[in-house]
Motif scaffolding. Structure first.
Motif, PDB file in Angstrom:
ATOM      1  N   GLN A 112      10.764  84.204  80.900  1.00 34.11           N
ATOM      2  CA  GLN A 112      12.189  83.984  80.633  1.00 34.11           C
ATOM      3  C   GLN A 112      12.684  84.903  79.515  1.00 34.11           C
ATOM      4  O   GLN A 112      13.785  85.452  79.586  1.00 34.11           O
ATOM      5  CB  GLN A 112      12.431  82.515  80.263  1.00 34.11           C
ATOM      6  N   LEU A 113      11.848  85.099  78.509  1.00 35.28           N
ATOM      7  CA  LEU A 113      12.224  85.981  77.400  1.00 35.28           C
ATOM      8  C   LEU A 113      12.396  87.419  77.899  1.00 35.28           C
ATOM      9  O   LEU A 113      13.327  88.113  77.489  1.00 35.28           O
ATOM     10  CB  LEU A 113      11.170  85.919  76.298  1.00 35.28           C
ATOM     11  N   THR A 114      11.523  87.838  78.796  1.00 36.17           N
ATOM     12  CA  THR A 114      11.643  89.177  79.377  1.00 36.17           C
ATOM     13  C   THR A 114      12.984  89.342  80.084  1.00 36.17           C
ATOM     14  O   THR A 114      13.657  90.364  79.931  1.00 36.17           O
ATOM     15  CB  THR A 114      10.476  89.452  80.355  1.00 36.17           C
ATOM     16  N   ARG A 115      13.378  88.330  80.828  1.00 43.23           N
ATOM     17  CA  ARG A 115      14.676  88.393  81.514  1.00 43.23           C
ATOM     18  C   ARG A 115      15.818  88.461  80.507  1.00 43.23           C
ATOM     19  O   ARG A 115      16.756  89.247  80.673  1.00 43.23           O
ATOM     20  CB  ARG A 115      14.854  87.186  82.442  1.00 43.23           C
ATOM     21  N   SER A 168      18.361  91.575  80.067  1.00 43.71           N
ATOM     22  CA  SER A 168      19.813  91.435  80.200  1.00 43.71           C
ATOM     23  C   SER A 168      20.547  91.844  78.920  1.00 43.71           C
ATOM     24  O   SER A 168      21.727  92.178  78.954  1.00 43.71           O
ATOM     25  CB  SER A 168      20.198  90.013  80.615  1.00 43.71           C
ATOM     26  N   ALA A 169      19.822  91.838  77.790  1.00 48.53           N
ATOM     27  CA  ALA A 169      20.413  92.298  76.530  1.00 48.53           C
ATOM     28  C   ALA A 169      20.390  93.822  76.430  1.00 48.53           C
ATOM     29  O   ALA A 169      20.910  94.395  75.477  1.00 48.53           O
ATOM     30  CB  ALA A 169      19.674  91.681  75.348  1.00 48.53           C
ATOM     31  N   ILE A 188      10.067  96.101  76.096  1.00 47.38           N
ATOM     32  CA  ILE A 188       9.906  94.644  76.067  1.00 47.38           C
ATOM     33  C   ILE A 188       8.428  94.284  76.146  1.00 47.38           C
ATOM     34  O   ILE A 188       7.930  93.473  75.351  1.00 47.38           O
ATOM     35  CB  ILE A 188      10.688  93.982  77.223  1.00 47.38           C
ATOM     36  N   GLN A 189       7.711  94.880  77.101  1.00 44.83           N
ATOM     37  CA  GLN A 189       6.288  94.571  77.268  1.00 44.83           C
ATOM     38  C   GLN A 189       5.476  94.967  76.039  1.00 44.83           C
ATOM     39  O   GLN A 189       4.573  94.233  75.618  1.00 44.83           O
ATOM     40  CB  GLN A 189       5.741  95.244  78.532  1.00 44.83           C
TER      41      GLN A 189
END
Length: 150
Positions: A23-26, A30-31, A38-39
Motif C-alpha cells: 500500500q505504501l508503494t502505491r 501516486s505522490a 521507492i524500492q
C-alpha cells in the motif's frame, strides 16, 4: 531515495504509522516517486528496522569510535565531524551513532553528502519513535547561512 525518506518522515509520524509495503508503494507512486526510488527506500528502511533491533537493546552508552579508513572514505570528514558534534552534544548516543554509520554504509555513495547524513540521522530517530529535540531539528533542517544570530 532520500526524497522518499523525507516524504515518509513528513507524512508518517512513526514507522508503525506507515501502511504495509504494498500500500505504501502505491501511495508513494501516486505522490510521484519512481518505482526504483521507492524500492530502494523501502529496502533501506527494512535494513534500518533490522539494525534498530540490534542496537536498541545495547546498554553501552559511552564509547570512543575509531573510524576505519574505509569508513572515513565513505563518510567523509564533514559527515564524521557532524556525527561527532551530535555525540558531544549528548543527542546521539553510541548505539544510535552505530545505526547511522551502518545505514550510511548501505547507501553505496562515497563520500556521503552532509545533507544525506542529516536525513539518515533523522530517520534513525524516526525509526525508534523518538523525536529529536528542537536544537537537533534546527541543526538537521536549517542551513547555517539561514540561521539567525541572537
Amino acid at each position: 531515495m532520500f526524497d522518499v525518506l523525507v516524504y515518509l518522515y513528513e507524512n508518517y509520524w512513526r514507522p508503525d504509522a506507515c501502511p504495509d509495503h504494498e500500500q505504501l508503494t502505491r501511495k508513494l507512486s501516486s505522490a510521484g516517486f519512481e518505482s526504483d526510488e521507492i524500492q530502494e527506500a523501502l529496502s533501506w528502511l527494512d535494513g534500518l528496522a533490522t539494525v534498530a533491533e540490534c542496537y536498541t537493546g545495547e546498554q553501552q552508552q559511552s564509547s570512543i569510535r575509531v573510524y576505519t579508513a574505509a569508513e572515513q572514505d565513505l563518510l567523509g570528514e564533514e559527515s564524521i565531524s557532524f556525527i561527532s558534534f551530535l555525540e558531544s552534544a549528548g543527542v546521539l548516543p553510541p548505539p544510535l551513532r552505530e545505526m547511522v554509520v551502518d545505514r550510511a554504509s548501505a547507501i553505496g555513495v562515497a563520500p556521503i553528502p552532509l545533507d544525506d547524513i542529516k536525513i539518515i540521522v533523522l530517520m534513525v530517530f524516526w525509526s525508534l519513535g523518538k523525536e529529536p529535540d528542537t536544537l537537533v531539528l534546527d541543526e538537521l533542517f536549517v542551513a547555517p547561512e539561514d540561521r539567525l544570530i541572537h
